[in-house]
Write a protein that holds these residues in place. Sequence first.
Motif, PDB file in Angstrom:
ATOM      1  N   PRO A 235      19.602  32.812  39.775  1.00  0.00           N
ATOM      2  CA  PRO A 235      19.847  31.901  40.903  1.00  0.00           C
ATOM      3  C   PRO A 235      20.747  32.481  41.987  1.00  0.00           C
ATOM      4  CG  PRO A 235      19.984  30.702  38.847  1.00  0.00           C
ATOM      5  CD  PRO A 235      19.849  32.146  38.480  1.00  0.00           C
ATOM      6  N   GLN A 236      21.776  33.248  41.586  1.00  0.00           N
ATOM      7  CA  GLN A 236      22.649  33.833  42.604  1.00  0.00           C
ATOM      8  C   GLN A 236      21.894  34.808  43.491  1.00  0.00           C
ATOM      9  OE1 GLN A 236      26.051  32.940  43.121  1.00  0.00           O
ATOM     10  NE2 GLN A 236      25.453  33.912  45.040  1.00  0.00           N
ATOM     11  N   VAL A 237      21.032  35.606  42.881  1.00  0.00           N
ATOM     12  CA  VAL A 237      20.233  36.551  43.655  1.00  0.00           C
ATOM     13  C   VAL A 237      19.247  35.813  44.547  1.00  0.00           C
ATOM     14  CG1 VAL A 237      18.710  38.552  43.523  1.00  0.00           C
ATOM     15  CG2 VAL A 237      20.471  38.209  41.780  1.00  0.00           C
ATOM     16  N   ALA A 238      18.635  34.757  44.017  1.00  0.00           N
ATOM     17  CA  ALA A 238      17.641  34.011  44.791  1.00  0.00           C
ATOM     18  C   ALA A 238      18.261  33.379  46.032  1.00  0.00           C
ATOM     19  CB  ALA A 238      16.994  32.947  43.910  1.00  0.00           C
ATOM     20  N   VAL A 239      19.439  32.773  45.888  1.00  0.00           N
ATOM     21  CA  VAL A 239      20.040  32.124  47.061  1.00  0.00           C
ATOM     22  C   VAL A 239      20.538  33.156  48.064  1.00  0.00           C
ATOM     23  CG1 VAL A 239      20.671  30.092  45.718  1.00  0.00           C
ATOM     24  CG2 VAL A 239      22.377  31.875  46.071  1.00  0.00           C
ATOM     25  N   ASP A 240      20.895  34.355  47.572  1.00  0.00           N
ATOM     26  CA  ASP A 240      21.413  35.392  48.469  1.00  0.00           C
ATOM     27  C   ASP A 240      20.326  36.256  49.095  1.00  0.00           C
ATOM     28  OD1 ASP A 240      24.045  34.685  48.276  1.00  0.00           O
ATOM     29  OD2 ASP A 240      24.564  36.167  46.752  1.00  0.00           O
ATOM     30  N   LEU A 241      19.062  36.065  48.709  1.00  0.00           N
ATOM     31  CA  LEU A 241      17.979  36.804  49.366  1.00  0.00           C
ATOM     32  C   LEU A 241      18.059  36.646  50.879  1.00  0.00           C
ATOM     33  CD1 LEU A 241      14.879  35.845  47.181  1.00  0.00           C
ATOM     34  CD2 LEU A 241      15.811  38.146  47.439  1.00  0.00           C
ATOM     35  N   PRO A 242      17.660  37.645  51.646  1.00  0.00           N
ATOM     36  CA  PRO A 242      17.638  37.493  53.101  1.00  0.00           C
ATOM     37  C   PRO A 242      16.781  36.297  53.509  1.00  0.00           C
ATOM     38  CG  PRO A 242      17.266  39.776  52.495  1.00  0.00           C
ATOM     39  CD  PRO A 242      17.230  38.997  51.222  1.00  0.00           C
ATOM     40  N   ASN A 243      17.258  35.550  54.461  1.00  0.00           N
ATOM     41  CA  ASN A 243      16.502  34.407  54.962  1.00  0.00           C
ATOM     42  C   ASN A 243      15.423  34.870  55.931  1.00  0.00           C
ATOM     43  OD1 ASN A 243      17.825  32.261  53.574  1.00  0.00           O
ATOM     44  ND2 ASN A 243      19.596  32.550  54.909  1.00  0.00           N
ATOM     45  N   MET A 244      14.329  34.148  55.943  1.00  0.00           N
ATOM     46  CA  MET A 244      13.174  34.534  56.756  1.00  0.00           C
ATOM     47  C   MET A 244      12.311  33.310  56.975  1.00  0.00           C
ATOM     48  SD  MET A 244      11.071  36.450  53.692  1.00  0.00           S
ATOM     49  CE  MET A 244      10.952  35.661  52.072  1.00  0.00           C
ATOM     50  N   GLY A 245      11.393  33.415  57.920  1.00  0.00           N
ATOM     51  CA  GLY A 245      10.436  32.338  58.117  1.00  0.00           C
ATOM     52  C   GLY A 245      10.100  32.109  59.565  1.00  0.00           C
ATOM     53  N   SER A 246       9.341  31.068  59.803  1.00  0.00           N
ATOM     54  CA  SER A 246       8.990  30.657  61.152  1.00  0.00           C
ATOM     55  C   SER A 246       8.969  29.137  61.220  1.00  0.00           C
ATOM     56  CB  SER A 246       7.612  31.195  61.563  1.00  0.00           C
ATOM     57  OG  SER A 246       7.229  30.683  62.829  1.00  0.00           O
ATOM     58  N   ARG A 247       9.417  28.619  62.343  1.00  0.00           N
ATOM     59  CA  ARG A 247       9.340  27.176  62.600  1.00  0.00           C
ATOM     60  C   ARG A 247       8.275  26.907  63.660  1.00  0.00           C
ATOM     61  NH1 ARG A 247      15.674  26.211  63.549  1.00  0.00           N
ATOM     62  NH2 ARG A 247      15.507  28.387  64.246  1.00  0.00           N
ATOM     63  N   ASN A 248       7.174  27.644  63.537  1.00  0.00           N
ATOM     64  CA  ASN A 248       6.035  27.612  64.462  1.00  0.00           C
ATOM     65  C   ASN A 248       6.417  28.150  65.829  1.00  0.00           C
ATOM     66  OD1 ASN A 248       3.306  27.321  64.827  1.00  0.00           O
ATOM     67  ND2 ASN A 248       3.436  25.204  65.562  1.00  0.00           N
ATOM     68  N   GLY A 249       7.309  29.110  65.796  1.00  0.00           N
ATOM     69  CA  GLY A 249       7.670  29.887  66.974  1.00  0.00           C
ATOM     70  C   GLY A 249       7.745  31.334  66.542  1.00  0.00           C
ATOM     71  N   PRO A 250       8.772  32.047  66.964  1.00  0.00           N
ATOM     72  CA  PRO A 250       8.933  33.426  66.516  1.00  0.00           C
ATOM     73  C   PRO A 250       9.127  33.504  65.004  1.00  0.00           C
ATOM     74  CG  PRO A 250      10.373  32.930  68.372  1.00  0.00           C
ATOM     75  CD  PRO A 250       9.807  31.627  67.915  1.00  0.00           C
ATOM     76  N   THR A 251       8.831  34.644  64.445  1.00  0.00           N
ATOM     77  CA  THR A 251       9.194  34.918  63.057  1.00  0.00           C
ATOM     78  C   THR A 251      10.668  35.291  63.032  1.00  0.00           C
ATOM     79  OG1 THR A 251       6.975  35.611  62.432  1.00  0.00           O
ATOM     80  CG2 THR A 251       8.790  36.445  61.091  1.00  0.00           C
ATOM     81  N   GLU A 252      11.430  34.589  62.209  1.00  0.00           N
ATOM     82  CA  GLU A 252      12.880  34.738  62.196  1.00  0.00           C
ATOM     83  C   GLU A 252      13.307  35.511  60.956  1.00  0.00           C
ATOM     84  OE1 GLU A 252      13.643  30.495  64.522  1.00  0.00           O
ATOM     85  OE2 GLU A 252      13.777  30.587  62.333  1.00  0.00           O
ATOM     86  N   LEU A 253      14.094  36.559  61.164  1.00  0.00           N
ATOM     87  CA  LEU A 253      14.653  37.353  60.080  1.00  0.00           C
ATOM     88  C   LEU A 253      16.165  37.324  60.191  1.00  0.00           C
ATOM     89  CD1 LEU A 253      12.336  40.517  60.236  1.00  0.00           C
ATOM     90  CD2 LEU A 253      12.087  38.516  58.743  1.00  0.00           C
TER      91      LEU A 253
END
Length: 583
Positions: A511-529
């Motif tokens: 769980p600690q590794v999972a929550v600390d993974l880099p955040n990423m995604g899109s909110r139907n706009g740019p891809t956010e890293l």
Amino acid sequence: MQIRRFLLAAVAVLGVGGGAYAQTTSQLAPAPEAATGRSVRDHGVSTRYMAAAANPLATEAGREMLRAGGSAVDAAIAVQLVLNLVEPQSSGIGGGAFMVHWDEARRTLTTLDGRETAPAAAAPDRFMGADGKPMKFYDAVVGGRSVGVPGTPRLLAEAHKRWGKLPWPQLFEPAIRLAENGFAVSPRLSGLLGQEKFLSANPAARALFYDADGKPLAVGTTLKNPAFAQTLRTLAEKGVEAYYAGPIAEDIVATVKGHPTNPGDMTLADLASYAVKEREPVCGAYRAYRICGMGPPSSGAVAVQQMLGVLETRDMGRLKPGPEAAHWFAEAGRLAFADRNLYLGDPGFVSVPVEGLIDPAYVRSRAALASPDRSMGTAKPGEPPMRKTLLLGPSDGVEHGTSHISIVDAQLNAVSMTTTIEDGFGSRLMTKGGFLLNNELTDFNFAPVADGKPVANRVEPGKRPRSSMAPTIVFDAFGRLYAVTGSPGGSQIINFVGKTLVGLLDWKLDPQVAVDLPNMGSRNGPTELEAGTEAEAWKPALEAKGHEVKLLEMTSGIQAIVLTPSGFVGGADSRREGVAIGD
């Protein structure tokens, strides 16, 4: 970098996409001291129960209740009250919350809606300027105009009535002690005060959070809040009705109406009539698991379900964190947010086709729109089954702030609660009672009409603004409690929670590794890293697939607890100050 070191250590030990959790916690995770500088105790391994929250003092308050034989709800209430004190910028009794509760003995899942409501005097053009254009965000936020009728106090009382074990006054003791004796200002609180532009204009807040020279309190400064201690004593002794009527309520209304340039219109009647609503949980399958969360007016569970439904068409377990996974994650987010922005709102005011939006066949049809080779750029909303005739315009809305609490008690009852005052420090209005008031009404769409049609998330009297909060509980293939998670982060919550679930369920990460993974995604706009993480290196590969990529600060605050054969393993987002602890 801390997150990168932890991730690489975990990958080496666990093998990304490896098998199920190990039978012992010593096999489950890399040595946390080497990876993060945290102690084993802070890292989160226990055999009896566990609490995870965004501040160690709050988490300790939860564990104090669990040690006393309290329920998950008892612990969550104690955590919330201390968070109000030590993390006032994010949540508190001046705001609202959503709670997902699992009752192990009765095998029942319940979701409670403590979202704030618009005052009876609220009109659809509340956030439109004299020029007919939407107000600038902070022109709307700062002052009484943005304050919704708070729901958190009544939510806590309702949950305690249903599932509490300890006496109500006992749950207030840790917060009262800290408010009276003081606590050391944390680096996060001091840093946010240093960035804040509006709070010091409020006399009560200035007196509490700034020194005689007007400088924000330094790290380590002892902060006492006797006014809040008195408020807590009143609520502990007299119950929650003392919040919604009487001197505390009168002070809230006076504070809202008394702002010199941007007053609100909340009344005592608005406070007295506030009611918590029990909503139908939103549940769906993801591989061998069942994922459950909060339904409308939150869009969180619906959007998370849609994203997972898209990702289920991919072999995510084969992919490791990298540009390929980020591509599919972003495409899934585009599709989910396109639907979210059109269909989701308060179900008391608009017909929300929840069953249609998460219908597996519909989600698979949406997934077919995503290409492995090219980003779709901007997704259009779909036409889910079981929807009634809708003549609605799309809306975006703006969200910020928030905190999250995950608890599992000794009887395996669980609470996942996301709690908020919306923007950092809310409306920047502090009552005489020592707590800040929310700016939750700015979660409504400012423009009530789009494309000549009313938007689902427009302001209306008594309405609850759409949220992205996604408190989540996961069950395994046998229907057993498996994981409790959630995050703050405004509309990014949906991606934060989705990322964590993929990390836990597909990649079998600690769980600690999972929550600390880099955040990423899109909110139907740019891809956010997430800037400052290894995700930056994924940018060229994503751009080669046609993604418009933006690197952003993405300060999630994810808390996760996973049940293993040998006990509990928890994680608290390293981006904030939280811990996951138990005994």
